[in-house]
Design a protein around this motif. Structure first.
Motif, mmCIF file in Angstrom:
data_model
loop_
_atom_site.group_PDB
_atom_site.id
_atom_site.type_symbol
_atom_site.label_atom_id
_atom_site.label_comp_id
_atom_site.label_asym_id
_atom_site.label_seq_id
_atom_site.Cartn_x
_atom_site.Cartn_y
_atom_site.Cartn_z
ATOM 1 N N HIS A 211 -1.967 35.357 -43.996
ATOM 2 C CA HIS A 211 -1.550 35.744 -42.652
ATOM 3 C C HIS A 211 -2.703 36.476 -41.980
ATOM 4 C CE1 HIS A 211 -0.800 39.324 -45.096
ATOM 5 N NE2 HIS A 211 -0.952 40.026 -43.984
ATOM 6 N N LEU A 212 -2.530 36.824 -40.735
ATOM 7 C CA LEU A 212 -3.505 37.609 -39.989
ATOM 8 C C LEU A 212 -2.863 38.896 -39.502
ATOM 9 C CD1 LEU A 212 -5.208 34.896 -37.728
ATOM 10 C CD2 LEU A 212 -6.226 36.031 -39.709
ATOM 11 N N THR A 213 -3.669 39.939 -39.401
ATOM 12 C CA THR A 213 -3.188 41.186 -38.815
ATOM 13 C C THR A 213 -3.857 41.480 -37.476
ATOM 14 O OG1 THR A 213 -4.860 42.474 -40.008
ATOM 15 C CG2 THR A 213 -2.729 42.161 -41.094
ATOM 16 N N ARG A 214 -4.898 40.704 -37.136
ATOM 17 C CA ARG A 214 -5.630 40.880 -35.884
ATOM 18 C C ARG A 214 -5.749 39.533 -35.165
ATOM 19 N NH1 ARG A 214 -7.788 43.541 -39.995
ATOM 20 N NH2 ARG A 214 -8.389 45.746 -39.808
ATOM 21 N N VAL A 215 -6.112 39.607 -33.896
ATOM 22 C CA VAL A 215 -6.438 38.411 -33.139
ATOM 23 C C VAL A 215 -7.899 38.060 -33.403
ATOM 24 C CG1 VAL A 215 -6.576 37.354 -30.859
ATOM 25 C CG2 VAL A 215 -4.782 39.037 -31.344
ATOM 26 N N VAL A 216 -8.141 36.853 -33.866
ATOM 27 C CA VAL A 216 -9.501 36.365 -34.090
ATOM 28 C C VAL A 216 -9.879 35.578 -32.851
ATOM 29 C CG1 VAL A 216 -11.003 35.009 -35.594
ATOM 30 C CG2 VAL A 216 -9.070 36.284 -36.576
ATOM 31 N N SER A 217 -10.711 36.177 -32.002
ATOM 32 C CA SER A 217 -10.906 35.679 -30.637
ATOM 33 C C SER A 217 -12.306 35.134 -30.429
ATOM 34 C CB SER A 217 -10.645 36.808 -29.641
ATOM 35 O OG SER A 217 -10.903 36.399 -28.317
ATOM 36 N N GLY A 218 -12.370 33.902 -29.934
ATOM 37 C CA GLY A 218 -13.618 33.256 -29.555
ATOM 38 C C GLY A 218 -13.315 32.254 -28.457
ATOM 39 N N PRO A 219 -14.051 31.152 -28.389
ATOM 40 C CA PRO A 219 -13.699 30.096 -27.432
ATOM 41 C C PRO A 219 -12.267 29.609 -27.651
ATOM 42 C CG PRO A 219 -15.888 29.735 -28.308
ATOM 43 C CD PRO A 219 -15.294 30.855 -29.107
ATOM 44 N N THR A 220 -11.826 29.582 -28.891
ATOM 45 C CA THR A 220 -10.415 29.433 -29.240
ATOM 46 C C THR A 220 -10.048 30.613 -30.129
ATOM 47 O OG1 THR A 220 -11.099 27.981 -31.040
ATOM 48 C CG2 THR A 220 -10.276 26.919 -29.046
ATOM 49 N N TYR A 221 -8.776 30.758 -30.453
ATOM 50 C CA TYR A 221 -8.366 31.940 -31.200
ATOM 51 C C TYR A 221 -7.358 31.582 -32.288
ATOM 52 C CZ TYR A 221 -4.400 31.552 -27.985
ATOM 53 O OH TYR A 221 -3.339 31.070 -27.262
ATOM 54 N N LEU A 222 -7.300 32.458 -33.288
ATOM 55 C CA LEU A 222 -6.246 32.474 -34.294
ATOM 56 C C LEU A 222 -5.573 33.832 -34.173
ATOM 57 C CD1 LEU A 222 -8.248 31.218 -37.428
ATOM 58 C CD2 LEU A 222 -6.955 29.820 -35.834
ATOM 59 N N ALA A 223 -4.257 33.887 -34.295
ATOM 60 C CA ALA A 223 -3.583 35.161 -34.094
ATOM 61 C C ALA A 223 -2.271 35.211 -34.855
ATOM 62 C CB ALA A 223 -3.341 35.392 -32.600
ATOM 63 N N PRO A 224 -1.786 36.424 -35.160
ATOM 64 C CA PRO A 224 -0.498 36.566 -35.858
ATOM 65 C C PRO A 224 0.638 36.029 -35.005
ATOM 66 C CG PRO A 224 -1.694 38.661 -35.733
ATOM 67 C CD PRO A 224 -2.396 37.710 -34.842
ATOM 68 N N TRP A 225 1.555 35.308 -35.628
ATOM 69 C CA TRP A 225 2.722 34.776 -34.945
ATOM 70 C C TRP A 225 3.958 35.296 -35.656
ATOM 71 C CZ3 TRP A 225 2.787 33.207 -30.263
ATOM 72 C CH2 TRP A 225 3.797 32.374 -29.763
ATOM 73 N N ARG A 226 5.054 34.578 -35.622
ATOM 74 C CA ARG A 226 6.299 35.039 -36.235
ATOM 75 C C ARG A 226 6.295 34.818 -37.743
ATOM 76 N NH1 ARG A 226 8.145 31.592 -31.885
ATOM 77 N NH2 ARG A 226 8.747 32.853 -30.070
#
Length: 356
Positions: A227-242
């Motif tokens: 899982h993720l605990t932070r937003v991984v932000s760039g030209p696109t992103y990965l982020a925590p969801w439900r």
């Protein structure tokens, strides 16, 4: 009267009702907030805004208002997902360019983390080819459905009348007010506030403004134990969801008003997962969807009186910063409607562009 039951429209409605105004909100879809609900909910000032100090200040003011909103709304604090941002860079050249862009800014980018540190912070990134990232606590995701629902309830509790599933077909300004034509009746108001995202220019009777929809496709995946605990932000992103899921987004497409997921969009998002977080390559596909943002030619929103009209106000063109700045935009629009002027909205006046 307000057209649009998204974050901007409901925020403006609630504030005006508290000031004693009689407010009715129309929205073409029954849940209300079509554009707001489709957003992933990224509440982060984009690094692109370092090129425009006015927009950067606007985004940060939006973040402050959003924080106040989430603290004040019942259950609002539970609508936050994740805590912090990793602004990723692929190489040293990109790191130095981003640092130079943010040079002199009081808040800046945060703390530099190399690739090894990224994996210790977010194990889901193990195997990433990234050079590193700037880490800051100033950002998170918002549960957009929950946020819009909370705003709807708060507006209703404040006395706002909402008519969801009722579309405005045409707007006509008269000598005494404004008439709004719907499918079955003509409604009258002293003022009309248009807060309908990319659909704001689709109402007959309003002067044309340069505004276009930008489609964003999003993808959700799940891998037990990752899982993720932070937003991984760039030209696109990965982020925590439900429930430990991870959202991947978002495309930026000139596709008109076509709201659909495409193979090309899924391929782009899947490639993002495969590259940035190789351990998620075999994760389970959960869902995908598409939504529309509203974009202006100069990247600044329209907040102010509609050109050529006295009683019609407009707030749209927030681009990918809609959830971040929506409540703040609604507050500026409410001030303008109630007092006839709003100094903070002046840089965003629609009159800065030529109507067509």
């Amino acid at each position: 009267m307000i057209l649009g039951a998204g974050v901007v429209g409901l925020s403006a409605a609630r504030r005006l009702s508290v000031l004693g105004a009689t407010v009715t909100v129309l929205d073409a879809v029954a849940p209300g907030g079509r554009g707001s609900r489709a957003a992933a909910g990224v509440a982060i000032p984009s690094v692109r805004l370092f090129d425009d100090p006015v927009m950067l200040a606007f985004a940060r003011a939006g973040r402050a208002t959003l924080t106040e909103d989430l603290a004040a709304l019942p259950g609002g604090t539970s609508l936050r997902r994740g805590n912090g941002i990793l602004r990723i860079v692929p190489d040293a050249k990109a790191r130095d360019a981003l640092a130079a862009k943010a040079a002199g800014d009081a808040e800046g980018l945060g703390t530099w983390r190399d690739a090894a540190s990224l994996v210790s912070l977010e194990p889901a990134l193990e195997g990433t080819p990234l050079f590193g990232a700037f880490e800051t606590a100033q950002g998170h995701l918002v549960d957009t459905d929950g946020y819009v629902d909370a705003l709807l309830k708060a507006a209703t509790d404040a006395g706002v009348r909402t008519r969801l599933g009722v579309a405005a077909r045409a707007v006509t300004e008269t000598s005494t007010g404004v008439e709004v034509l719907t499918e079955g009746e003509t409604l009258r108001a002293d003022q009309v506030l248009v807060c309908a995202g990319p659909w704001s220019t689709q109402v007959d009777g309003l002067p044309a403004l340069p505004l276009k929809p930008v489609r964003g496709q999003m993808l959700v995946v799940h891998q037990p134990g990752l899982h993720l605990t932070r937003v991984v932000s760039g030209p696109t992103y990965l982020a925590p969801w439900r429930d430990g899921e991870i959202v991947v987004g978002a495309t930026e497409e000139d596709a008109g008003f076509v709201e659909q997921v495409t193979p090309a969009g899924l391929l782009h998002l899947s490639a993002t997962v495969a590259k940035l977080a190789p351990r998620l390559r075999d994760s389970r596909f959960v869902r995908a969807w598409a939504g529309l943002r509203s974009a202006t030619p100069d990247g600044r929103p329209y907040i102010g009186r509609h050109p050529g009209l006295e009683r019609v106000l407009l707030a749209t063109g927030l681009g990918g910063q809609g959830i971040l700045t929506g409540a703040h935009t609604g507050a500026l629009l409410a001030e303008l409607a109630a007092q006839g002027h709003c100094a903070a909205a002046e840089p965003f006046a629609p009159s800065r562009v030529s109507t067509g």
